[in-house]
Write an enzyme that holds these catalytic residues in place. Structure first.
Site, mmCIF file in Angstrom:
data_model
loop_
_atom_site.group_PDB
_atom_site.id
_atom_site.type_symbol
_atom_site.label_atom_id
_atom_site.label_comp_id
_atom_site.label_asym_id
_atom_site.label_seq_id
_atom_site.Cartn_x
_atom_site.Cartn_y
_atom_site.Cartn_z
ATOM 1 N N GLY A 61 -9.695 3.563 3.800
ATOM 2 C CA GLY A 61 -10.779 3.006 3.014
ATOM 3 C C GLY A 61 -11.882 4.052 3.022
ATOM 4 N N SER A 62 -12.066 4.718 1.884
ATOM 5 C CA SER A 62 -12.940 5.896 1.859
ATOM 6 C C SER A 62 -13.742 5.965 0.571
ATOM 7 C CB SER A 62 -12.092 7.174 1.920
ATOM 8 O OG SER A 62 -11.163 7.103 2.964
ATOM 9 N N GLY B 257 -4.771 13.218 0.020
ATOM 10 C CA GLY B 257 -4.159 11.990 -0.484
ATOM 11 C C GLY B 257 -5.150 10.847 -0.427
ATOM 12 N N GLU C 173 -7.156 -2.475 2.846
ATOM 13 C CA GLU C 173 -6.444 -1.202 3.037
ATOM 14 C C GLU C 173 -6.544 -0.768 4.505
ATOM 15 O OE1 GLU C 173 -7.809 1.673 0.152
ATOM 16 O OE2 GLU C 173 -6.940 3.335 1.260
ATOM 17 N N GLU D 210 -9.380 12.309 11.817
ATOM 18 C CA GLU D 210 -8.588 11.152 12.272
ATOM 19 C C GLU D 210 -7.774 11.451 13.529
ATOM 20 O OE1 GLU D 210 -6.655 9.182 9.073
ATOM 21 O OE2 GLU D 210 -5.671 7.717 10.368
ATOM 22 N N LYS E 178 -11.921 15.033 -0.864
ATOM 23 C CA LYS E 178 -11.298 15.371 0.422
ATOM 24 C C LYS E 178 -10.910 16.853 0.476
ATOM 25 C CE LYS E 178 -9.544 10.784 1.633
ATOM 26 N NZ LYS E 178 -8.427 9.832 1.500
ATOM 27 N N LYS F 53 0.848 -1.202 0.000
ATOM 28 C CA LYS F 53 0.000 0.000 0.000
ATOM 29 C C LYS F 53 0.874 1.239 0.000
ATOM 30 C CE LYS F 53 -3.176 2.696 2.848
ATOM 31 N NZ LYS F 53 -4.186 2.765 3.900
ATOM 32 N N ARG G 226 -7.149 16.916 5.746
ATOM 33 C CA ARG G 226 -8.239 17.895 5.514
ATOM 34 C C ARG G 226 -7.785 19.249 6.040
ATOM 35 N NH1 ARG G 226 -11.485 13.280 5.227
ATOM 36 N NH2 ARG G 226 -9.692 11.980 4.709
ATOM 37 N N ALA H 65 -2.019 4.691 7.168
ATOM 38 C CA ALA H 65 -3.140 5.522 6.687
ATOM 39 C C ALA H 65 -2.631 6.710 5.889
ATOM 40 C CB ALA H 65 -3.985 6.020 7.851
ATOM 41 N N GLU I 66 -11.239 10.860 -5.218
ATOM 42 C CA GLU I 66 -11.196 10.842 -3.742
ATOM 43 C C GLU I 66 -10.418 12.054 -3.216
ATOM 44 O OE1 GLU I 66 -10.508 6.966 -1.986
ATOM 45 O OE2 GLU I 66 -9.429 7.906 -0.315
HETATM 46 C C1 LIG Z 1 -4.386 11.176 3.192
HETATM 47 C C2 LIG Z 1 -5.628 11.459 3.536
HETATM 48 O O1 LIG Z 1 -6.453 10.619 4.182
HETATM 49 C C3 LIG Z 1 -6.031 9.363 4.662
HETATM 50 C C4 LIG Z 1 -6.317 8.312 3.694
HETATM 51 C C5 LIG Z 1 -7.531 7.642 3.714
HETATM 52 C C6 LIG Z 1 -7.861 6.650 2.625
HETATM 53 O O2 LIG Z 1 -7.044 6.469 1.719
HETATM 54 O O3 LIG Z 1 -8.955 6.060 2.628
HETATM 55 C C7 LIG Z 1 -8.463 7.877 4.721
HETATM 56 C C8 LIG Z 1 -8.158 8.684 5.767
HETATM 57 C C9 LIG Z 1 -6.805 9.193 5.950
HETATM 58 O O4 LIG Z 1 -6.085 8.352 6.796
HETATM 59 C C10 LIG Z 1 -6.239 12.787 3.259
HETATM 60 O O5 LIG Z 1 -7.362 13.029 3.698
HETATM 61 O O6 LIG Z 1 -5.598 13.599 2.602
#
Ligand SMILES: C=C(O[C@@H]1C=C(C(=O)O)C=C[C@H]1O)C(=O)O
Length: 399
Positions: free
Chosen positions: A210-211, A358, A237, A193, A377, A141, A344, A300, A373
């Protein structure tokens, strides 16, 4: 420490009454708000030099009004980069504001230019390279991010108020510091987070990974959330992160509770898989910051294995993450504290704001969806600044 319940909604009143919050340091969690006024001491040091003894020494040397002595800090993603520590002259600990108060804010912001670094096309091809590396078993990852560098004058005080009024949950922060070019900058954000909180012997971490972006249509929004809970790719993930957090905390704990399946956590723009890890420390004097440093960077925000992911990020992202995907929070003289992952968020200077985001790439990720994504964000900050029109956003990618 002040009695949070007694103070009641004083914080809300405080926030509303202040015309200018831009000079104050803030860390607002769902439970309490820590507000720092004035600067008794501040330091900019290599992140790797920051440790519990360093923090104790710094706190012992200053006079501070209020209850327990406290400091704020922001640490970068990269442990070779600079960390910022700040001991305010005065600290207030108050109840957190309910997010139902309105501000008639967000005056039109004049934007001179917007540059995505890397560009959206480059971001997608970087995700493609990461998928090749994952196929070749070089890593499992990697979290790849991008930045939007916007030339505009942003009112930091208004931005903080917007974030406070639109994000009841999560961790809102404003941290003033001198950036790498010597300009005054503010790191502002609303992170969902929790890297680590510590109160006596109790520790909590709430990793997210995981989003999926939310949808204005409630039925579609629920469908996306349910799909996320069942997605093998996202569960994998997420599991990489939870395993790593649990392994880092275990040596410090007599007991550790790690739920076997994640739950859902939402922000106004995103759904996330979320696990609350709770433990009991062997030693109540272990400092919250040293525990947070033992966890950082979790998969993460970096990836797995960490070293391979870090190298991939350095070689491909093409911009300096700086405090983004680091940690921000506070600690008191007993080592209690709260540390959020700096996501964020934006770095705001007089004439420029940089917005970051990211997304985690694992086997099964798709470049276009990862780009979407990051766009979703970024909306946390863009919406709060009244810059929602900057990104073209298509719902089609999720139908
Ligand atoms: C890197 C970021 O978020 C991270 C990545 C995530 C994911 O890939 O699902 C979710 C939450 C965060 O740990 C961001 O918000 O910029």
């Amino acid at each position: 420490m002040n009695d949070v319940t007694q103070v009641g909604r004083a914080c809300e009143k405080f926030m509303v009454e202040q015309n200018d919050l831009s000079g104050k340091t803030l860390f607002v969690s769902p439970h309490k708000s820590i507000i720092g006024k004035g600067v008794a001491a501040q330091l900019k040091v290599s992140s790797s030099a920051v440790n519990a003894a360093f923090v104790t020494e710094m706190l012992s040397q200053v006079e501070q009004g209020g209850g327990r002595r406290m400091l704020f800090a922001a640490l970068p993603f990269d442990s070779n980069a600079k960390a910022y520590i700040q001991v305010p002259e005065q600290v207030m600990v108050l109840a957190s504001p309910a997010a139902d108060f309105a501000f008639d804010l967000v005056l039109p912001v004049k934007v001179d230019s917007v540059v995505s670094i890397p560009s959206e096309e480059c971001y997608k091809s970087m995700v493609g390279h990461a998928l090749d590396a994952i196929d070749a078993k070089s890593l499992n990852k990697v979290v790849l991010s991008r930045s939007l560098q916007i030339s505009a004058q942003i009112n930091v005080s208004n931005l903080i108020k917007q974030l406070l009024s639109s994000h009841a949950q999560g961790y809102k922060f404003a941290f003033h510091h001198e950036d790498s070019e010597g300009a005054m900058a503010t790191l502002v954000g609303a992170s969902p987070e929790l890297l680590l909180s510590k109160n006596g012997v109790s520790v909590t971490s709430n990793p997210l990974a995981g989003s999926i972006p939310r949808c204005v249509d409630p039925e579609e929004d629920r469908r996306r959330a349910q799909n996320l809970l069942r997605s093998t790719k996202d569960l994998y993930e997420h599991e990489l992160v939870v395993r790593s957090v649990a392994a880092a905390l275990a040596p410090f704990c007599t007991q550790l509770s790690v739920p076997s399946r994640p739950s859902l956590l939402s922000t106004p723009t995103m759904w996330h898989l979320s696990t609350v890890v709770e433990g009991t420390l062997h030693d109540a004097s272990t400092s919250s910051l040293s525990l947070a440093q033992a966890l950082h960077p979790t998969p993460a925000v970096c990836g797995y294995p960490a070293e391979a992911a870090r190298t991939f990020i350095q070689q491909h992202e093409g911009f300096d993450r700086n405090l983004f995907t680091g940690l921000v929070g506070w600690e008191d003289e007993f080592g209690d504290g709260e540390w959020a992952v700096t996501i964020r968020c934006s770095q705001v200077t007089d004439d420029k704001v940089t917005v970051y985001a990211g997304a985690g790439v694992v086997s099964g990720s798709e470049p276009e969806r990862e780009l979407r994504e990051t766009q979703a964000k970024m909306r946390t900050m863009l919406n709060a600044m009244g810059l929602n029109e900057i990104l073209e956003y298509s719902e089609e990618a999720y139908v």
